[in-house]
Write an enzyme that holds these catalytic residues in place. Structure first.
Site, PDB file in Angstrom:
ATOM      1  N   LEU A  78       0.864  -1.191   0.000  1.00  0.00           N
ATOM      2  CA  LEU A  78       0.000   0.000   0.000  1.00  0.00           C
ATOM      3  C   LEU A  78       0.899   1.239   0.000  1.00  0.00           C
ATOM      4  O   LEU A  78       1.079   1.906   1.001  1.00  0.00           O
ATOM      5  CB  LEU A  78      -0.931  -0.031   1.209  1.00  0.00           C
ATOM      6  CG  LEU A  78      -2.153   0.878   1.191  1.00  0.00           C
ATOM      7  CD1 LEU A  78      -2.950   0.725  -0.095  1.00  0.00           C
ATOM      8  CD2 LEU A  78      -3.034   0.581   2.372  1.00  0.00           C
ATOM      9  N   HIS A  79       1.497   1.524  -1.155  1.00  0.00           N
ATOM     10  CA  HIS A  79       2.425   2.645  -1.294  1.00  0.00           C
ATOM     11  C   HIS A  79       1.673   3.920  -1.680  1.00  0.00           C
ATOM     12  O   HIS A  79       0.445   3.962  -1.625  1.00  0.00           O
ATOM     13  CB  HIS A  79       3.537   2.307  -2.302  1.00  0.00           C
ATOM     14  CG  HIS A  79       3.026   2.003  -3.679  1.00  0.00           C
ATOM     15  ND1 HIS A  79       2.851   2.981  -4.621  1.00  0.00           N
ATOM     16  CD2 HIS A  79       2.624   0.843  -4.250  1.00  0.00           C
ATOM     17  CE1 HIS A  79       2.381   2.438  -5.738  1.00  0.00           C
ATOM     18  NE2 HIS A  79       2.237   1.141  -5.534  1.00  0.00           N
ATOM     19  N   ALA A  80       2.381   4.946  -2.063  1.00  0.00           N
ATOM     20  CA  ALA A  80       1.803   6.285  -2.243  1.00  0.00           C
ATOM     21  C   ALA A  80       0.638   6.348  -3.230  1.00  0.00           C
ATOM     22  O   ALA A  80      -0.386   6.961  -2.929  1.00  0.00           O
ATOM     23  CB  ALA A  80       2.888   7.276  -2.656  1.00  0.00           C
TER      24      ALA A  80
END
Length: 87
Positions: free
Chosen positions: A14-16
């Site tokens: 769950l990155h940017a």
């Protein structure tokens, strides 16, 4: 309140980019949505920094709580979003 668990399948977790999409989805709903690991703190899903501070990686399980009118419907939309990351 509606609560569900999901497994993050996105290769980069769950990155940017997916976090910002989640913030937009939740903010548009007007509901109180909290996200976190099963055994850890939760943060408002309207907070980009809160989501990123969780450091959720591929294969990790998350728990999401949704509070507000039609919380089940919003929970389904958020669950669908999270479960389809990386597909």
């Amino acid at each position: 309140m509606a609560r569900f668990h999901a497994v993050i399948k996105a290769p980069d977790g769950l990155h940017a980019r997916p976090a910002s999409e989640l913030v937009r989805l939740v903010s548009a709903s007007g509901h109180d949505v909290q996200i976190g690991r099963l055994e850890g703190p939760k943060h408002a899903a309207t907070s980009m920094l809160g989501i990123l501070s969780l450091g959720i990686r591929t294969g990790e399980h998350v728990e999401v709580d949704v509070t507000g009118p039609d919380d089940e419907q919003v929970a389904r939309k958020v669950a669908e979003f999270l479960c389809n990351l990386g597909e």
